[in-house]
Design a protein around this motif. Sequence first.
Motif, PDB file in Angstrom:
ATOM      1  N   ARG A   1      68.432  -3.765   7.738  1.00 13.75           N
ATOM      2  CA  ARG A   1      69.716  -3.854   8.631  1.00 13.75           C
ATOM      3  C   ARG A   1      70.730  -2.570   8.893  1.00 13.75           C
ATOM      4  O   ARG A   1      71.837  -3.383   9.373  1.00 13.75           O
ATOM      5  CB  ARG A   1      70.315  -5.069   7.367  1.00 13.75           C
ATOM      6  N   ILE A   2      70.410  -2.029   8.424  1.00  8.76           N
ATOM      7  CA  ILE A   2      71.543  -0.373   9.303  1.00  8.76           C
ATOM      8  C   ILE A   2      70.622   0.862   9.522  1.00  8.76           C
ATOM      9  O   ILE A   2      71.319   1.454   9.739  1.00  8.76           O
ATOM     10  CB  ILE A   2      72.217  -0.427   7.441  1.00  8.76           C
ATOM     11  N   ASN A   3      68.902   0.055  10.534  1.00  8.11           N
ATOM     12  CA  ASN A   3      68.552   1.621  10.637  1.00  8.11           C
ATOM     13  C   ASN A   3      69.899   1.840  11.600  1.00  8.11           C
ATOM     14  O   ASN A   3      69.373   2.678  11.870  1.00  8.11           O
ATOM     15  CB  ASN A   3      66.792   0.715  11.205  1.00  8.11           C
ATOM     16  N   GLU A   4      70.028   1.319  13.020  1.00  5.38           N
ATOM     17  CA  GLU A   4      70.798   1.891  13.736  1.00  5.38           C
ATOM     18  C   GLU A   4      72.161   2.888  13.360  1.00  5.38           C
ATOM     19  O   GLU A   4      72.309   3.664  13.817  1.00  5.38           O
ATOM     20  CB  GLU A   4      71.664   0.748  15.036  1.00  5.38           C
ATOM     21  N   VAL A   5      73.139   2.602  12.425  1.00  3.46           N
ATOM     22  CA  VAL A   5      73.760   3.007  11.480  1.00  3.46           C
ATOM     23  C   VAL A   5      72.709   4.878  10.694  1.00  3.46           C
ATOM     24  O   VAL A   5      73.875   5.823  11.211  1.00  3.46           O
ATOM     25  CB  VAL A   5      74.274   2.687  10.922  1.00  3.46           C
ATOM     26  N   ILE A   6      71.556   4.500  10.953  1.00  4.61           N
ATOM     27  CA  ILE A   6      70.723   5.692   9.866  1.00  4.61           C
ATOM     28  C   ILE A   6      70.422   6.525  11.416  1.00  4.61           C
ATOM     29  O   ILE A   6      70.302   7.932  11.187  1.00  4.61           O
ATOM     30  CB  ILE A   6      70.205   4.808   9.147  1.00  4.61           C
ATOM     31  N   ARG A   7      69.807   5.878  11.830  1.00  6.75           N
ATOM     32  CA  ARG A   7      69.353   6.415  12.795  1.00  6.75           C
ATOM     33  C   ARG A   7      70.331   7.332  13.895  1.00  6.75           C
ATOM     34  O   ARG A   7      69.742   8.548  15.055  1.00  6.75           O
ATOM     35  CB  ARG A   7      68.758   5.863  14.352  1.00  6.75           C
ATOM     36  N   HIS A   8      71.660   7.169  14.215  1.00  2.92           N
ATOM     37  CA  HIS A   8      72.825   7.990  14.609  1.00  2.92           C
ATOM     38  C   HIS A   8      73.704   8.499  14.311  1.00  2.92           C
ATOM     39  O   HIS A   8      74.347   9.120  14.701  1.00  2.92           O
ATOM     40  CB  HIS A   8      72.815   6.910  16.090  1.00  2.92           C
ATOM     41  N   GLU A   9      74.795   7.537  13.925  1.00  4.44           N
ATOM     42  CA  GLU A   9      75.798   7.910  12.605  1.00  4.44           C
ATOM     43  C   GLU A   9      75.320   8.694  11.747  1.00  4.44           C
ATOM     44  O   GLU A   9      75.862  10.402  11.619  1.00  4.44           O
ATOM     45  CB  GLU A   9      76.629   7.143  12.507  1.00  4.44           C
TER      46      GLU A   9
ATOM     47  N   HIS B   1      72.092  10.251  11.164  1.00  3.74           N
ATOM     48  CA  HIS B   1      71.791  11.954  11.662  1.00  3.74           C
ATOM     49  C   HIS B   1      72.525  12.398  12.297  1.00  3.74           C
ATOM     50  O   HIS B   1      72.606  13.862  11.464  1.00  3.74           O
ATOM     51  CB  HIS B   1      71.037  11.110  13.025  1.00  3.74           C
ATOM     52  N   ASP B   2      73.265  12.411  12.877  1.00 10.94           N
ATOM     53  CA  ASP B   2      74.662  12.974  13.547  1.00 10.94           C
ATOM     54  C   ASP B   2      75.432  14.042  12.418  1.00 10.94           C
ATOM     55  O   ASP B   2      75.595  15.464  13.116  1.00 10.94           O
ATOM     56  CB  ASP B   2      75.591  12.531  14.801  1.00 10.94           C
ATOM     57  N   LEU B   3      75.441  12.954  12.128  1.00 12.68           N
ATOM     58  CA  LEU B   3      76.145  14.079  10.382  1.00 12.68           C
ATOM     59  C   LEU B   3      76.109  14.635  10.133  1.00 12.68           C
ATOM     60  O   LEU B   3      76.584  16.146  10.198  1.00 12.68           O
ATOM     61  CB  LEU B   3      76.927  12.904  10.204  1.00 12.68           C
ATOM     62  N   VAL B   4      75.098  14.627   9.835  1.00  9.58           N
ATOM     63  CA  VAL B   4      74.279  15.469   9.185  1.00  9.58           C
ATOM     64  C   VAL B   4      73.480  16.510  10.173  1.00  9.58           C
ATOM     65  O   VAL B   4      73.615  18.015   8.917  1.00  9.58           O
ATOM     66  CB  VAL B   4      72.461  15.298   8.015  1.00  9.58           C
ATOM     67  N   GLN B   5      73.482  15.921  11.129  1.00  6.16           N
ATOM     68  CA  GLN B   5      72.847  17.659  11.407  1.00  6.16           C
ATOM     69  C   GLN B   5      74.388  18.668  12.459  1.00  6.16           C
ATOM     70  O   GLN B   5      74.648  19.722  12.102  1.00  6.16           O
ATOM     71  CB  GLN B   5      72.750  17.212  13.297  1.00  6.16           C
ATOM     72  N   ASP B   6      75.491  17.773  12.371  1.00  2.71           N
ATOM     73  CA  ASP B   6      76.759  18.730  13.026  1.00  2.71           C
ATOM     74  C   ASP B   6      76.954  19.506  11.292  1.00  2.71           C
ATOM     75  O   ASP B   6      77.301  20.518  11.205  1.00  2.71           O
ATOM     76  CB  ASP B   6      77.929  17.417  12.914  1.00  2.71           C
TER      77      ASP B   6
ATOM     78  N   PRO C   1      68.887  23.726   5.593  1.00  3.27           N
ATOM     79  CA  PRO C   1      69.876  23.138   5.919  1.00  3.27           C
ATOM     80  C   PRO C   1      70.194  22.175   5.055  1.00  3.27           C
ATOM     81  O   PRO C   1      70.900  21.044   4.567  1.00  3.27           O
ATOM     82  CB  PRO C   1      71.370  23.148   6.399  1.00  3.27           C
ATOM     83  N   VAL C   2      69.115  20.690   5.657  1.00  4.12           N
ATOM     84  CA  VAL C   2      69.155  19.233   6.031  1.00  4.12           C
ATOM     85  C   VAL C   2      68.253  18.664   4.481  1.00  4.12           C
ATOM     86  O   VAL C   2      68.457  18.206   3.867  1.00  4.12           O
ATOM     87  CB  VAL C   2      67.997  18.759   6.925  1.00  4.12           C
ATOM     88  N   HIS C   3      67.511  20.023   4.068  1.00  2.26           N
ATOM     89  CA  HIS C   3      66.849  19.281   3.000  1.00  2.26           C
ATOM     90  C   HIS C   3      68.142  19.320   1.629  1.00  2.26           C
ATOM     91  O   HIS C   3      67.769  18.863   0.628  1.00  2.26           O
ATOM     92  CB  HIS C   3      65.952  19.976   2.649  1.00  2.26           C
TER      93      HIS C   3
END
Length: 211
Positions: free
Chosen positions: A124-132, A134-139, A158-160
């Motif tokens: 139910r929140i897959n889109e949030v995880i794949r985009h918001e 993901h992008d925040l973690v990469q930043d 850094p991601v781990h």
Amino acid sequence: MQIKTARAPRRSRIQQKNRETILSAALEVFSAHGFRGATLDEIAQVAGLSKPNLLYYFSSKEEIYRDLLTGLMAAWLEPLRAMREEGDPLAEIMGYMRRKLDLSRDFPRESRLFATEIIQGAPRINEVIRHELHDLVQDKATVLRRWMDQGRLRRSDPVHLIISVWALTQHYADFEAQTRSVLGADQDPWTGGAAFLETLYLRLLAPLNPG
């Protein structure tokens, strides 16, 4: 934790209060029974509203659950958003770890509900995880890499590193009964956990030749 809804159209004060009451009741019911075991009737009863009144604000159990999780996700990401590139690297990471641990301590039901959704594949929140997310973690990973390139942190993935903070802090809420059982009644898991994690990350991340 104030649970925010996914959308925020202009509402009267009583409408906003009723929505927050429904979401708070839903958190209690979903935390106890999961999505499948929860019913609109029980959520309405816990909220102190009639089922038709509840359906005025939310069209379905799915909508309530999705709004609840979206609000929880926003709260869960705030500690990471607060990590500032202009700050001292070790202090910023320690602050992030403590904020995450405080969230787990103060909002264990929310943590367990979020963990259950993730364990089920985040349907139910897959889109949030794949985009918001993901992008925040990469930043933030980019910020961590920059600090490492500058010699201000010892080099690691850094991601781990971010994932490890999730795992080590949220464990205290998601498996609180296990942790308290192992530690014993005379030990506070949160105080001891904070001290241990601070030592762990300082030893892992402190530069070998600070200058």
